[in-house]
Design an enzyme around this catalytic site. Structure first.
Site, mmCIF file in Angstrom:
data_model
loop_
_atom_site.group_PDB
_atom_site.id
_atom_site.type_symbol
_atom_site.label_atom_id
_atom_site.label_comp_id
_atom_site.label_asym_id
_atom_site.label_seq_id
_atom_site.Cartn_x
_atom_site.Cartn_y
_atom_site.Cartn_z
ATOM 1 N N MET A 14 60.047 62.447 14.331
ATOM 2 C CA MET A 14 61.415 62.916 14.492
ATOM 3 C C MET A 14 62.363 61.731 14.445
ATOM 4 O O MET A 14 62.157 60.742 15.164
ATOM 5 C CB MET A 14 61.592 63.654 15.826
ATOM 6 C CG MET A 14 62.977 64.265 16.000
ATOM 7 S SD MET A 14 63.192 65.144 17.577
ATOM 8 C CE MET A 14 63.633 63.768 18.662
ATOM 9 N N PRO A 15 63.404 61.786 13.622
ATOM 10 C CA PRO A 15 64.379 60.687 13.583
ATOM 11 C C PRO A 15 65.021 60.483 14.950
ATOM 12 O O PRO A 15 65.301 61.439 15.679
ATOM 13 C CB PRO A 15 65.405 61.158 12.552
ATOM 14 C CG PRO A 15 64.655 62.108 11.681
ATOM 15 C CD PRO A 15 63.691 62.805 12.599
ATOM 16 N N LEU A 16 65.252 59.225 15.290
ATOM 17 C CA LEU A 16 65.882 58.906 16.568
ATOM 18 C C LEU A 16 67.399 59.068 16.527
ATOM 19 O O LEU A 16 68.048 59.077 17.575
ATOM 20 C CB LEU A 16 65.540 57.473 16.981
ATOM 21 C CG LEU A 16 64.138 57.264 17.550
ATOM 22 C CD1 LEU A 16 63.822 55.783 17.652
ATOM 23 C CD2 LEU A 16 63.991 57.951 18.896
ATOM 24 N N ASP A 45 71.493 68.598 13.887
ATOM 25 C CA ASP A 45 71.347 69.409 15.099
ATOM 26 C C ASP A 45 72.452 70.461 15.163
ATOM 27 O O ASP A 45 73.642 70.130 15.148
ATOM 28 C CB ASP A 45 71.424 68.518 16.341
ATOM 29 C CG ASP A 45 71.277 69.301 17.639
ATOM 30 O OD1 ASP A 45 70.164 69.322 18.184
ATOM 31 O OD2 ASP A 45 72.274 69.886 18.092
ATOM 32 N N TYR A 50 76.916 77.729 18.203
ATOM 33 C CA TYR A 50 77.963 76.964 17.537
ATOM 34 C C TYR A 50 78.663 77.793 16.471
ATOM 35 O O TYR A 50 79.790 77.476 16.074
ATOM 36 C CB TYR A 50 77.388 75.702 16.883
ATOM 37 C CG TYR A 50 76.764 74.714 17.827
ATOM 38 C CD1 TYR A 50 76.940 74.807 19.209
ATOM 39 C CD2 TYR A 50 75.983 73.668 17.342
ATOM 40 C CE1 TYR A 50 76.349 73.904 20.065
ATOM 41 C CE2 TYR A 50 75.392 72.746 18.198
ATOM 42 C CZ TYR A 50 75.561 72.878 19.550
ATOM 43 O OH TYR A 50 74.982 71.973 20.406
ATOM 44 N N LYS A 79 68.926 76.241 18.181
ATOM 45 C CA LYS A 79 68.647 76.606 19.573
ATOM 46 C C LYS A 79 68.789 78.107 19.821
ATOM 47 O O LYS A 79 69.618 78.770 19.195
ATOM 48 C CB LYS A 79 69.601 75.853 20.512
ATOM 49 C CG LYS A 79 69.629 74.340 20.266
ATOM 50 C CD LYS A 79 70.676 73.652 21.095
ATOM 51 C CE LYS A 79 70.856 72.220 20.656
ATOM 52 N NZ LYS A 79 71.618 72.080 19.399
ATOM 53 N N HIS A 112 68.311 76.870 24.662
ATOM 54 C CA HIS A 112 69.576 76.165 24.847
ATOM 55 C C HIS A 112 69.947 75.991 26.317
ATOM 56 O O HIS A 112 70.501 74.962 26.714
ATOM 57 C CB HIS A 112 70.698 76.915 24.113
ATOM 58 C CG HIS A 112 71.828 76.021 23.704
ATOM 59 N ND1 HIS A 112 72.684 76.307 22.674
ATOM 60 C CD2 HIS A 112 72.248 74.833 24.182
ATOM 61 C CE1 HIS A 112 73.573 75.338 22.534
ATOM 62 N NE2 HIS A 112 73.333 74.433 23.447
ATOM 63 N N ASN A 165 69.078 71.286 28.541
ATOM 64 C CA ASN A 165 69.819 71.471 29.793
ATOM 65 C C ASN A 165 68.941 71.934 30.950
ATOM 66 O O ASN A 165 69.448 72.492 31.924
ATOM 67 C CB ASN A 165 70.978 72.448 29.586
ATOM 68 C CG ASN A 165 71.975 71.945 28.569
ATOM 69 O OD1 ASN A 165 72.498 70.845 28.699
ATOM 70 N ND2 ASN A 165 72.233 72.744 27.546
ATOM 71 N N SER A 217 81.658 62.445 25.057
ATOM 72 C CA SER A 217 82.616 63.418 24.510
ATOM 73 C C SER A 217 84.061 63.083 24.854
ATOM 74 O O SER A 217 84.742 63.841 25.547
ATOM 75 C CB SER A 217 82.280 64.832 25.004
ATOM 76 O OG SER A 217 81.064 65.275 24.473
ATOM 77 N N LYS A 269 78.425 62.866 17.256
ATOM 78 C CA LYS A 269 79.194 63.790 16.434
ATOM 79 C C LYS A 269 80.450 63.091 15.928
ATOM 80 O O LYS A 269 81.160 62.438 16.692
ATOM 81 C CB LYS A 269 79.583 65.028 17.237
ATOM 82 C CG LYS A 269 80.322 66.092 16.444
ATOM 83 C CD LYS A 269 80.645 67.280 17.321
ATOM 84 C CE LYS A 269 81.803 66.993 18.239
ATOM 85 N NZ LYS A 269 83.097 66.920 17.521
ATOM 86 N N VAL A 271 83.492 63.512 12.393
ATOM 87 C CA VAL A 271 83.869 64.072 11.091
ATOM 88 C C VAL A 271 84.461 62.988 10.193
ATOM 89 O O VAL A 271 84.832 63.263 9.055
ATOM 90 C CB VAL A 271 84.890 65.220 11.259
ATOM 91 C CG1 VAL A 271 84.274 66.377 12.029
ATOM 92 C CG2 VAL A 271 86.168 64.727 11.955
ATOM 93 N N GLN A 278 79.056 54.037 10.228
ATOM 94 C CA GLN A 278 78.936 52.993 11.250
ATOM 95 C C GLN A 278 77.915 53.372 12.315
ATOM 96 O O GLN A 278 77.106 52.544 12.744
ATOM 97 C CB GLN A 278 80.292 52.750 11.916
ATOM 98 C CG GLN A 278 81.206 51.795 11.183
ATOM 99 C CD GLN A 278 82.472 51.514 11.971
ATOM 100 O OE1 GLN A 278 82.807 52.234 12.920
ATOM 101 N NE2 GLN A 278 83.194 50.469 11.576
#
Length: 469
Positions: A14-16, A45, A50, A79, A112, A165, A217, A269, A271, A278
């Site tokens: 699995m990519p980190l 993800d 969502y 999820k 979830h 969670n 966030s 996250k 956009v 980066q």
């Protein structure tokens, strides 16, 4: 230069580092996915709640066709919604997700949340009643849900399954009853909320952690942090900025490198194509042991939790059935569950244990934690036999009125003629769970002891809590 993947218990890599897709949609999300995949990301993800799986699926499908990249080279996570926490729910909602994603399988399917909602439709993902209260499904059994998750894994619809969670106590329940163990735990985790106990537990159980909100966030909340005293923006942390200067990188890159260097996957996250690129460019440098220890010292515990208010109200809202349990047991139960993270206690005046429940709440966590515990703990109290939420404790019988109250209990607990909306509740000790199950087959009762047993593991004796509607 350094490993970019971790190995799950199934042997799959699995990519980190992946792209988080929450609160993104439309062309903005489609462009972000393309920018991420072009930059080298190989994990995406998303989640049913969502509402953007269709966009994710379309963008992914087009990118795979354009580049000729095999499907198995991209790790896709989605999820199970809280409205699917019931028999048949995981298979039903995973098939819906697969249809939207245009895939035959997902690489990782997560539960979830550790709670469930009651919804009238599959599109009502956060159902509320006419008073605006969440329609919680208090019959949710995370062990039964996990068994349903195992079915979708065995059917090949998900290569790996895990949870999101969940706290340690909830994970222990799942693991103790699992045939297929959770591969991943996805939780809020960053520089200011490092959750060392969760990290240690997951290492012991060979469970990979995925950290969401690695930058805490910053665009989601107005205040710097949820918690006492505030903690400032994680991206402005002076230690992170100093380390970034030492390596000629950005603080965001340091925060991500800090996680993946501990074998913690993360899903930032963005956009912005430049920031997306980066964020992925963290493989050309390594933090020294001194830098790692300095960053670890920045942990602020629960004061650094960004999603704390929401989780205190709902994500940790599990009902403890305390009917007919008196003496010191309610006190011990409330104290233990409060320490474990529960933030909702159910009691009633006719349970005759409110004094002990209150004592447990007052003493949970000790004097140092009392103010915070009181602020975020919710109490549900029933008016005798009527299912009504109230904060009025004047209806509770005094302790010295117990004998008089018991003598009138048959009158209190009988519903009026023709009224099936009230529930006659009785509780009696059983020598074993099997005895409870046998009784439930012989009488038209609704058995709640199984749920009680799973949410109050500190009790050695099972209790039958039954009701005739």
């Amino acid at each position: 230069m350094f490993g970019r993947h971790t190995v799950l218990r199934t042997g799959q890599h699995m990519p980190l580092l992946g792209l988080g897709c929450s609160r993104m949609d439309g062309e903005e999300l489609s462009a972000a996915i393309n920018a991420a995949l072009d930059a080298g990301y190989r994990l995406v993800d998303t989640a049913y709640v969502y509402g953007n799986e269709g966009v994710v699926g379309k963008a992914l499908h087009r990118w795979l066709e354009r580049t000729g990249t095999p499907r198995e080279d991209v790790f896709v996570v989605t999820k199970l919604p809280s409205i699917g926490m019931h028999a048949g729910g995981p298979e039903k909602f995973l098939k819906k997700s697969l249809d939207q994603l245009r895939l035959d399988y997902v690489d990782l399917y997560l539960v979830h949340t550790p709670f469930g909602y009651k919804a009238e439709s599959d599109t009502d993902i956060f159902p509320r009643d006419d008073k605006g209260r969440p329609c919680m499904d208090y019959a949710t059994d995370i062990i039964s849900v996990w068994k349903e998750m195992e079915k979708v894994a065995k059917a090949g619809l998900a290569k790996n399954i895990g949870v999101s969670n969940f706290n340690i106590k909830q994970m222990r329940k799942v693991i103790a009853n699992a045939t297929i163990l959770p591969a991943v735990l996805q939780v809020e985790l960053n520089l200011y909320l490092q959750q060392p106990q969760v990290q240690e537990y997951c290492r012991e159980q060979n469970i990979v952690i995925t950290a969401y909100a690695p930058f805490a966030s910053p665009g989601r909340f107005n205040s710097p942090c949820d918690g006492d005293g505030g903690c400032g923006w994680v991206l402005e942390d002076p230690v992170a900025r100093l380390v970034a200067e030492n390596h000629s990188v950005t603080p965001a890159q340091v925060l991500l490198r800090f996680l993946v260097q501990q074998n913690i996957a993360t899903i930032p996250k963005s956009v912005n194509p430049t920031r997306i690129a980066q964020n992925f460019d963290i493989w050309g440098f390594k933090l020294t042991e001194t830098e790692m220890e300095a960053l670890k010292s920045r942990d602020k515990g629960e004061a650094g939790r960004r999603f704390g208010t929401y989780f205190s109200s709902f994500f940790k809202c599990f009902i403890n059935l305390l009917s007919k349990i008196n003496g010191r047991e309610p006190f011990a139960a409330v104290e233990a569950d409060s320490e474990a993270g529960y933030r909702c206690v159910d009691t009633a005046c006719h349970y005759l244990n409110e004094a002990q429940v209150g004592e447990g709440m007052q003493r949970c966590g000790g004097a140092a934690k009392r103010a915070k515990a009181k602020a975020d703990q919710k109490v549900l109290q029933k008016l005798r036999n009527i299912y009504e939420l109230t904060s009025d404790k004047n209806n509770s019988p005094a302790t010295d009125d117990k004998e008089k109250y018991d003598s009138n209990r048959s009158d209190v607990c009988q519903p009026s003629a023709g009224d099936s909306s009230q529930l006659v509740v009785s509780a009696e000790a059983c020598s074993s769970h099997d005895e409870c199950a046998n009784r439930s087959q012989q009488q038209p009762w609704r058995l709640a002891s199984e749920y009680f047993r799973r949410t109050s593991l500190q009790y050695n004796q099972a209790w039958c809590v039954t009701g005739r509607v």
